[in-house]
Design a protein around this motif. Structure first.
Motif, PDB file in Angstrom:
ATOM      1  N   UNK A  50       1.097  -0.876   0.276  1.00  0.00           N
ATOM      2  CA  UNK A  50       0.222   0.044  -0.099  1.00  0.00           C
ATOM      3  C   UNK A  50       0.938   1.295  -0.176  1.00  0.00           C
ATOM      4  N   UNK A  51       0.613   1.941  -0.545  1.00  0.00           N
ATOM      5  CA  UNK A  51       1.142   3.553  -0.275  1.00  0.00           C
ATOM      6  C   UNK A  51      -0.263   3.841   0.648  1.00  0.00           C
ATOM      7  N   UNK A  52       0.783   5.510   1.145  1.00  0.00           N
ATOM      8  CA  UNK A  52       0.502   6.211   2.645  1.00  0.00           C
ATOM      9  C   UNK A  52      -0.593   6.245   1.012  1.00  0.00           C
ATOM     10  N   UNK A  53      -1.821   7.002   2.282  1.00  0.00           N
ATOM     11  CA  UNK A  53      -3.005   7.859   2.125  1.00  0.00           C
ATOM     12  C   UNK A  53      -3.177   8.915   0.769  1.00  0.00           C
ATOM     13  N   UNK A  54      -2.390   9.995   1.355  1.00  0.00           N
ATOM     14  CA  UNK A  54      -1.912  10.819   0.314  1.00  0.00           C
ATOM     15  C   UNK A  54      -1.000  10.143  -1.146  1.00  0.00           C
ATOM     16  N   UNK A  55      -0.677   8.787  -1.137  1.00  0.00           N
ATOM     17  CA  UNK A  55      -0.071   8.284  -2.797  1.00  0.00           C
ATOM     18  C   UNK A  55      -1.648   7.677  -3.170  1.00  0.00           C
ATOM     19  N   UNK A  56      -2.178   7.546  -2.517  1.00  0.00           N
ATOM     20  CA  UNK A  56      -2.990   6.888  -3.426  1.00  0.00           C
ATOM     21  C   UNK A  56      -3.537   7.032  -4.485  1.00  0.00           C
ATOM     22  N   UNK A  57      -4.147   7.858  -4.816  1.00  0.00           N
ATOM     23  CA  UNK A  57      -5.033   8.575  -6.039  1.00  0.00           C
ATOM     24  C   UNK A  57      -3.680   8.698  -6.941  1.00  0.00           C
ATOM     25  N   UNK A  58      -2.805   9.229  -6.562  1.00  0.00           N
ATOM     26  CA  UNK A  58      -1.603   9.604  -7.862  1.00  0.00           C
ATOM     27  C   UNK A  58      -1.248   7.575  -8.109  1.00  0.00           C
ATOM     28  N   UNK A  59      -0.891   6.897  -7.067  1.00  0.00           N
ATOM     29  CA  UNK A  59      -0.456   5.279  -7.263  1.00  0.00           C
ATOM     30  C   UNK A  59      -1.673   4.845  -8.146  1.00  0.00           C
ATOM     31  N   UNK A  60      -2.826   4.693  -8.187  1.00  0.00           N
ATOM     32  CA  UNK A  60      -3.836   4.517  -9.214  1.00  0.00           C
ATOM     33  C   UNK A  60      -3.829   5.158 -10.330  1.00  0.00           C
ATOM     34  N   UNK A  61      -3.452   6.738 -10.396  1.00  0.00           N
ATOM     35  CA  UNK A  61      -3.407   7.204 -12.061  1.00  0.00           C
ATOM     36  C   UNK A  61      -2.210   6.446 -12.195  1.00  0.00           C
ATOM     37  N   UNK A  62      -0.809   6.157 -11.929  1.00  0.00           N
ATOM     38  CA  UNK A  62      -0.146   5.950 -12.748  1.00  0.00           C
ATOM     39  C   UNK A  62      -0.519   4.464 -13.331  1.00  0.00           C
ATOM     40  N   UNK A  63      -1.294   3.266 -12.620  1.00  0.00           N
ATOM     41  CA  UNK A  63      -1.518   2.260 -13.009  1.00  0.00           C
ATOM     42  C   UNK A  63      -2.471   2.607 -14.021  1.00  0.00           C
ATOM     43  N   UNK A  64      -3.551   3.292 -14.321  1.00  0.00           N
ATOM     44  CA  UNK A  64      -3.893   3.203 -14.664  1.00  0.00           C
ATOM     45  C   UNK A  64      -3.141   4.240 -16.267  1.00  0.00           C
TER      46      UNK A  64
END
Length: 278
Positions: free
Chosen positions: A196-210
């Motif tokens: 898991x990324x930290x909470x403030x990195x979740x949207x960024x990580x999801x965006x990078x995966x997409x």
């Protein structure tokens, strides 16, 4: 009273089951104590559930009695409520961009035939920035749950010359397209383990995966093959350091996964991913 045709009962039941399953997956993805759910899997499952919902709404027979109309209205309302909940709750991870569903059954059942329906805008799109247009300043990105990586990021910025030579940004406020504007990117963040990324990195990580998924699909459509020079992060060098608890399972998975995704988008690595045991 009239009974509903079995085929429609089946499709309605399938739609409700699919939507509820999608909501369970979103709930699991939101569990900070659980493993990370890949954004591509989350997108696939929610789109499939919404398509089942659209198919159920499209395949209803003519209503020839008050009882049938009442029952269908109840089913329609329930399906639409669940579908709206899926769309709204998945935005925590998928954001508003990249969810293009112009050919989806759900989109057509709700919005009708259209030339294009998108939850995003052109401003959200990641594209290749020519090397000569990339910023000479370094970009330092941090994501922190306890403040340690933010402090380190500030020290790194100072050691590289301060604001004159560096831009310092929290991961919660950037997207992959921001990385493409720089020649050098430093990322420092922590992870709770389980990938898991930290909470403030979740949207960024999801965006990078997409974005990685979309990049691969675009290359396949253009029959370019690997085509590193055509990838959106070509010309950008990244270095990643992750603060970890080595006693946690898969403690390095997020850092290594982020590196892999960025490389798949064309970025080069200045050095191997560093893990720092807290």
């Amino acid at each position: 009273s009239h009974s509903l045709p079995a085929v429609n009962n089946d499709k309605i039941g399938q739609a409700i089951d699919s939507l509820q399953s999608a909501l369970h997956l979103i709930k699991a993805a939101s569990n900070q104590s659980g493993p990370w759910v890949d954004a591509r899997h989350l997108l696939d499952e929610t789109v499939a559930a919404l398509d089942d919902a659209g198919l159920a709404l499209q395949c209803q027979p003519l209503r020839n009695s008050v009882d049938m109309t009442r029952q269908f209205n109840t089913d329609e309302h329930h399906i639409r409520e669940l579908a709206d909940e899926v769309v709204n709750k998945r935005q925590r991870f998928l954001g508003g961009s990249l969810i293009h569903d112009t050919d989806g059954i759900w989109t057509k059942s709700v919005y009708g035939e259209c030339d294009g329906f998108s939850f995003g805008t052109e401003n959200d799109e990641l594209y290749r920035v020519p090397d000569e247009e990339k910023k000479e300043k370094a970009l330092i990105v941090y994501a922190s749950q306890n403040g340690a990586t933010k402090t380190f990021a500030k020290h790194l910025c100072k050691s590289l010359g301060g604001d004159t030579y560096c831009d310092l940004r929290n991961m919660s406020g950037i997207m992959a397209k921001d990385l493409a504007m720089y020649k050098r990117v430093y990322i420092v963040c922590n992870t709770s383990g389980l990938g898991r990324p930290p909470c403030d990195g979740e949207v960024f990580y999801s965006h990078v995966q997409l974005e990685a998924m979309r990049c691969q699909e675009n290359l396949e459509d253009l029959a370019i093959g690997d085509g590193d020079e055509e990838k959106p992060l070509a010309g950008t060098s990244v270095a990643i350091a992750v603060w970890v608890d080595s006693s946690s399972p898969d403690y390095a998975k997020f850092g290594l996964g982020l590196t892999e995704e960025l490389v798949s988008l064309g970025a080069s690595t200045a050095l191997k991913t560093i893990t720092v045991d807290e």
